[in-house]
Design an enzyme around this catalytic site. Structure first.
Site, PDB file in Angstrom:
ATOM      1  N   GLU A   9      88.653  -9.612 -48.906  1.00 52.56           N
ATOM      2  CA  GLU A   9      89.434  -8.429 -49.282  1.00 52.56           C
ATOM      3  C   GLU A   9      90.938  -8.683 -49.388  1.00 52.56           C
ATOM      4  O   GLU A   9      91.748  -7.915 -48.860  1.00 52.56           O
ATOM      5  CB  GLU A   9      89.154  -7.293 -48.277  1.00 52.56           C
ATOM      6  N   GLU A  19      77.005  -7.289 -49.047  1.00 50.89           N
ATOM      7  CA  GLU A  19      77.040  -6.251 -47.998  1.00 50.89           C
ATOM      8  C   GLU A  19      76.463  -4.941 -48.556  1.00 50.89           C
ATOM      9  O   GLU A  19      77.072  -3.877 -48.435  1.00 50.89           O
ATOM     10  CB  GLU A  19      78.480  -6.012 -47.511  1.00 50.89           C
TER      11      GLU A  19
END
Length: 305
Positions: free
Chosen positions: A103, A210
């Site tokens: 991220e 995820e």
């Protein structure tokens, strides 16, 4: 038993993140991570390591000196090198892939990289170095850049720019992780296909890392529960979730030459991080198995094709 019946790989949700595994400078907490790895090795499951460098769940000491001031770039990179080397070497030969940098792209479309402490101290060099350190520790591991909302075109394009730069600089990145924190509202099929095609053009392996399909719209800012948060999986929401899962896996199969794995972010609706995020106390139903560990209707749309 449910894991062994339906899944071929395992990812630690929190146990290998920097905060839990390395809470203080000279202290490592291996207990939970070791237990997951031992279980996987015992049952011949593949293991993804998650994760080596992330702006969240990094302990405060990592960025500070003894007086509480921010450390220099040289100190931070040395700490990052030591951390990555220690963790990767402990599980070398058991973990086949690592989410190395997590991220790093900013949520604001007008910015490029997130203004994290890693970035403030090191600039974008921390990204390059994290991959170099991970590759040095385990040259055989598949190294991922991992991010969310990867199907929103403006973010797809910024991640593509980052990865293209990494490739041009011969940084050892092998793969892109599409986190897959999706919902019944997004992504639509052409968004997802654009993303896959864009990253495949760089010669990168792709995984969904995820995955869950929320029955609520994407939100990031924490808030209290409101009257519109109905807390139950209505037949209408369930049908929308069925259709979304069906579409997603049809796209995965269409691009199976590029996509080497799909990881779900937990197993069943009994327990999921979305139960509290970002709405405190709101129940969500994002997975393929229900609160009693039974297959939902969406499960059959995924496996019967």
């Amino acid at each position: 038993q449910l894991i062994l019946q339906h899944f071929e790989s395992i990812t630690p949700e929190n146990a290998m993140k920097m905060g839990p595994i390395h809470p203080r400078e000279k202290e490592y907490n291996w207990t939970d991570a070791d237990a997951i790895v031992d279980f996987a090795v015992q049952h011949h499951l593949k293991i993804r390591g998650h994760n080596l460098c992330w702006h969240e769940q990094t302990p405060n000491w990592f960025f500070k000196d003894s007086t509480g001031k921010l450390v220099t770039k040289a100190v931070l990179l040395q700490r990052l090198k030591e951390h990555i080397s220690m963790v990767v070497n402990r599980y070398k030969g058991k973990i086949y892939a690592w989410d190395v940098v997590n991220e790093a792209i900013d949520d604001n479309p007008n910015n490029f990289l997130r203004n994290s402490l890693f970035y403030q101290i090191c600039g974008e060099d921390f990204i390059y170095k994290a991959f170099e350190y991970a590759h040095a520790a385990d040259p055989d591991a598949i190294l991922f850049y991992n991010d969310y909302n990867t199907e929103r075109k403006e973010k797809t394009d910024r991640i593509y720019t980052l990865l293209k730069t990494l490739k041009e600089k011969s940084v050892p990145v092998n793969a892109i992780g599409l986190q897959g924190h999706w919902s019944i509202f997004e992504p639509v099929q052409n968004q997802l296909e654009y993303t896959i095609q864009k990253f495949a053009s760089l010669g990168l392996t792709i995984q969904v890392t995820e995955m869950d399909v929320s029955v609520y719209k994407w939100e990031k800012e924490p808030r209290i529960k409101s009257a519109t948060d109905i807390d139950i999986l209505t037949p209408e929401l369930e049908q929308q979730q069925i259709e979304k899962y069906k579409m997603l896996f049809s796209v995965f199969r269409k691009y199976k030459q590029y996509i080497t794995g799909v990881t779900f972010w937990n197993i069943s609706d009994r327990s999921t991080w979305l139960d509290t995020y970002p709405v405190r106390g709101r129940k969500n139903y994002p997975l393929l198995f229900d609160t009693h560990l039974q297959p939902k209707k969406a499960f059959w749309e995924v496996v019967n094709f």
